[in-house]
Motif scaffolding. Sequence first.
Motif, short mmCIF file in Angstrom:
data_model
loop_
_atom_site.label_atom_id
_atom_site.label_comp_id
_atom_site.label_asym_id
_atom_site.label_seq_id
_atom_site.Cartn_x
_atom_site.Cartn_y
_atom_site.Cartn_z
N HIS A 60 8.01 4.75 14.73
CA HIS A 60 6.76 4.94 14.00
C HIS A 60 5.56 4.88 14.93
O HIS A 60 5.52 4.06 15.83
CB HIS A 60 6.58 3.82 12.97
CG HIS A 60 7.47 3.96 11.79
ND1 HIS A 60 7.59 2.96 10.84
CD2 HIS A 60 8.27 4.95 11.38
CE1 HIS A 60 8.44 3.35 9.91
NE2 HIS A 60 8.88 4.55 10.21
N TRP A 108 2.00 5.15 0.92
CA TRP A 108 1.91 6.16 1.95
C TRP A 108 2.26 7.49 1.32
O TRP A 108 3.32 7.65 0.73
CB TRP A 108 2.86 5.84 3.09
CG TRP A 108 2.45 4.63 3.85
CD1 TRP A 108 2.86 3.35 3.62
CD2 TRP A 108 1.51 4.56 4.92
NE1 TRP A 108 2.25 2.50 4.50
CE2 TRP A 108 1.42 3.21 5.31
CE3 TRP A 108 0.75 5.52 5.60
CZ2 TRP A 108 0.59 2.79 6.35
CZ3 TRP A 108 -0.07 5.09 6.63
CH2 TRP A 108 -0.15 3.74 7.01
N ALA A 114 -7.62 0.10 7.43
CA ALA A 114 -8.09 1.28 8.17
C ALA A 114 -7.34 2.53 7.70
O ALA A 114 -6.13 2.49 7.57
CB ALA A 114 -7.86 1.06 9.66
N HIS A 141 -0.61 1.05 16.15
CA HIS A 141 0.64 0.30 16.31
C HIS A 141 1.78 1.27 16.59
O HIS A 141 1.85 2.34 16.00
CB HIS A 141 0.91 -0.49 15.02
CG HIS A 141 2.19 -1.25 15.04
ND1 HIS A 141 2.43 -2.25 15.95
CD2 HIS A 141 3.30 -1.15 14.28
CE1 HIS A 141 3.65 -2.73 15.73
NE2 HIS A 141 4.20 -2.09 14.73
N SER A 195 0.85 -1.18 0.00
CA SER A 195 0.00 0.00 0.00
C SER A 195 0.90 1.24 0.00
O SER A 195 2.05 1.20 0.39
CB SER A 195 -0.91 0.00 1.21
OG SER A 195 -0.15 0.15 2.37
N PHE A 215 -3.73 0.95 6.89
CA PHE A 215 -3.11 -0.07 7.74
C PHE A 215 -4.14 -1.17 7.93
O PHE A 215 -5.13 -0.98 8.62
CB PHE A 215 -2.72 0.57 9.07
CG PHE A 215 -1.94 -0.31 10.01
CD1 PHE A 215 -0.69 -0.79 9.68
CD2 PHE A 215 -2.47 -0.64 11.25
CE1 PHE A 215 0.02 -1.60 10.56
CE2 PHE A 215 -1.76 -1.43 12.14
CZ PHE A 215 -0.52 -1.91 11.79
N TYR A 259 1.52 4.40 14.18
CA TYR A 259 0.40 4.27 13.26
C TYR A 259 -0.84 4.66 14.04
O TYR A 259 -1.14 4.06 15.06
CB TYR A 259 0.25 2.82 12.79
CG TYR A 259 1.37 2.36 11.89
CD1 TYR A 259 2.58 1.95 12.44
CD2 TYR A 259 1.22 2.34 10.51
CE1 TYR A 259 3.61 1.53 11.63
CE2 TYR A 259 2.26 1.91 9.69
CZ TYR A 259 3.45 1.51 10.25
OH TYR A 259 4.47 1.10 9.45
N LEU A 262 0.58 7.88 9.58
CA LEU A 262 1.84 7.33 10.08
C LEU A 262 2.77 8.48 10.41
O LEU A 262 3.04 9.34 9.56
CB LEU A 262 2.47 6.43 9.01
CG LEU A 262 3.94 6.03 9.18
CD1 LEU A 262 4.18 5.32 10.50
CD2 LEU A 262 4.38 5.15 8.02
N GLU A 304 6.44 9.44 11.54
CA GLU A 304 7.77 8.88 11.62
C GLU A 304 8.76 9.93 12.11
O GLU A 304 8.98 10.94 11.44
CB GLU A 304 8.20 8.39 10.23
CG GLU A 304 9.61 7.88 10.19
CD GLU A 304 10.10 7.60 8.78
OE1 GLU A 304 9.89 8.45 7.89
OE2 GLU A 304 10.65 6.52 8.56
N GLU A 343 -5.07 6.40 14.02
CA GLU A 343 -6.31 6.61 13.28
C GLU A 343 -6.25 7.94 12.52
O GLU A 343 -5.76 8.94 13.03
CB GLU A 343 -7.44 6.65 14.31
CG GLU A 343 -8.79 6.98 13.75
CD GLU A 343 -9.82 7.20 14.86
OE1 GLU A 343 -9.45 7.13 16.05
OE2 GLU A 343 -10.98 7.45 14.52
N TYR A 368 2.65 10.70 7.20
CA TYR A 368 2.14 10.09 5.99
C TYR A 368 0.68 9.70 6.18
O TYR A 368 0.24 9.43 7.30
CB TYR A 368 2.92 8.81 5.65
CG TYR A 368 4.39 9.01 5.43
CD1 TYR A 368 4.90 9.18 4.15
CD2 TYR A 368 5.28 8.99 6.50
CE1 TYR A 368 6.25 9.35 3.93
CE2 TYR A 368 6.64 9.16 6.30
CZ TYR A 368 7.12 9.33 5.02
OH TYR A 368 8.47 9.49 4.82
#
Lengths: 219, 193
Positions: free
Chosen positions: A79, A5, A24, A72, A3, A21, A81, A28, A30, A83, A17
């Motif tokens: 990182h 980003w 969802a 995550h 996928s 995920f 992750y 992201l 970073e 919503e 980004y």
Amino acid sequence: MASTWELIKQGAEAKVYRGKFYGAPTILKERFQKKYRVPSLDKKLSSRRTSQEARSMSRCLKLGVRAPAVYHVDLEKRHIYMEDVTSGLILKEYLNCLDPVSHSDSLENVMKTVGGVIAMIHDGDLIHGDLTTSNMIYNEAESNLALIDFGLSFVSSLAEDKGVDLYVLERALLSTHPDTERLFKILLDSYRAASKNGDSVIAKLDEVRMRGRKRLMVG
Amino acid sequence: MSPFYLSHTYKGLGLLKMKLETKSDHFCTLFLCTGLTSAAELRRTVLSGKLPCCLLDAGMICSSFQVMVAVNKAVISLERKKLVTKSLQTEIIYSLSPSTNISESLRLFGAKDDSNSVVAVFTSDSSDSFLEQEESLKSLVKGLGGEVLQDNDFSKTLDLKSLKKVYQITDKELQVTTLEKAVTTAMSMKHLV
């Protein structure tokens, strides 16, 4: 098929980004490596800030205030992750669309909501650290507000820290929107009404206004 | 530096294909099995190594997303050679738990001998073996009087009260987020300093 980003924002500390995920819609964040920093120190600072940010989001949700859910956290890669909150408009854009005269009701409603939400997180001793209208997402229909970007958040019960939090917001409002003195007053009234010890925080806010955000270190 | 790419595509019924853009490809599929007279037989088969999957207590699972997040975490640990438990299968169960206590995590999230519903999670470095494994799972489950559900509808088997207790999810929290999101948030808080 990997996928994709899409880079949506680059700050001094992190790249943000947007992507998916496991289906969802996800943001992201970073925290990139800073080449000028000693690697071991860089690693320590980054992972501490990453985990601090994730924990603040969790705390915010637990206090009953909308914030991105955490999907995550990867401390090794720095990182988070989270919503992708798409339930409303960035408050800054929303305010820009409103005409101060014809939409004064809407404006007052937003300010009341913002004041109430900040009171809720402050009552739970969560300091956002970067309260600006770009870090709030407002849903007019449900009149609810989500907070985002907890990169500078921390936990404190000091009225001083809460006062500074409000001061940052006041400065951000003053610099971007007209007629904010009256509006900020509405916000503060709603904060005072909702907060457990709103009076002492607002007294601190007055102190902070006199001297600026940083505490004077004299004597 | 490119971020960590992940993707998923649905392939047929209940089959979720997961791929990590690291050294190796990883695929994952999960099945909700209900109506079992006892999960003991199924557990024995899995523990003997004849069925390469991990069995979760379906009462503690609210969505496939929750499981995927756990599998993702476990596979990352495997690839970095940082497994906390002895195998990828147990690592998946451990990843689901908000607790860092391994035996407690396995007890809470693993299928028990008297479970009526379980979630079977298969992981592999290719998705070719899944069809065969799905067949053997189905015949085993059928022999135990149960069925493999086609829609992975976890609401039928969810034990909401226990789930909320284990993840310490409050009603206040659920006013501003969904159960699934509250769960992944609680899972992510593990190991944070």
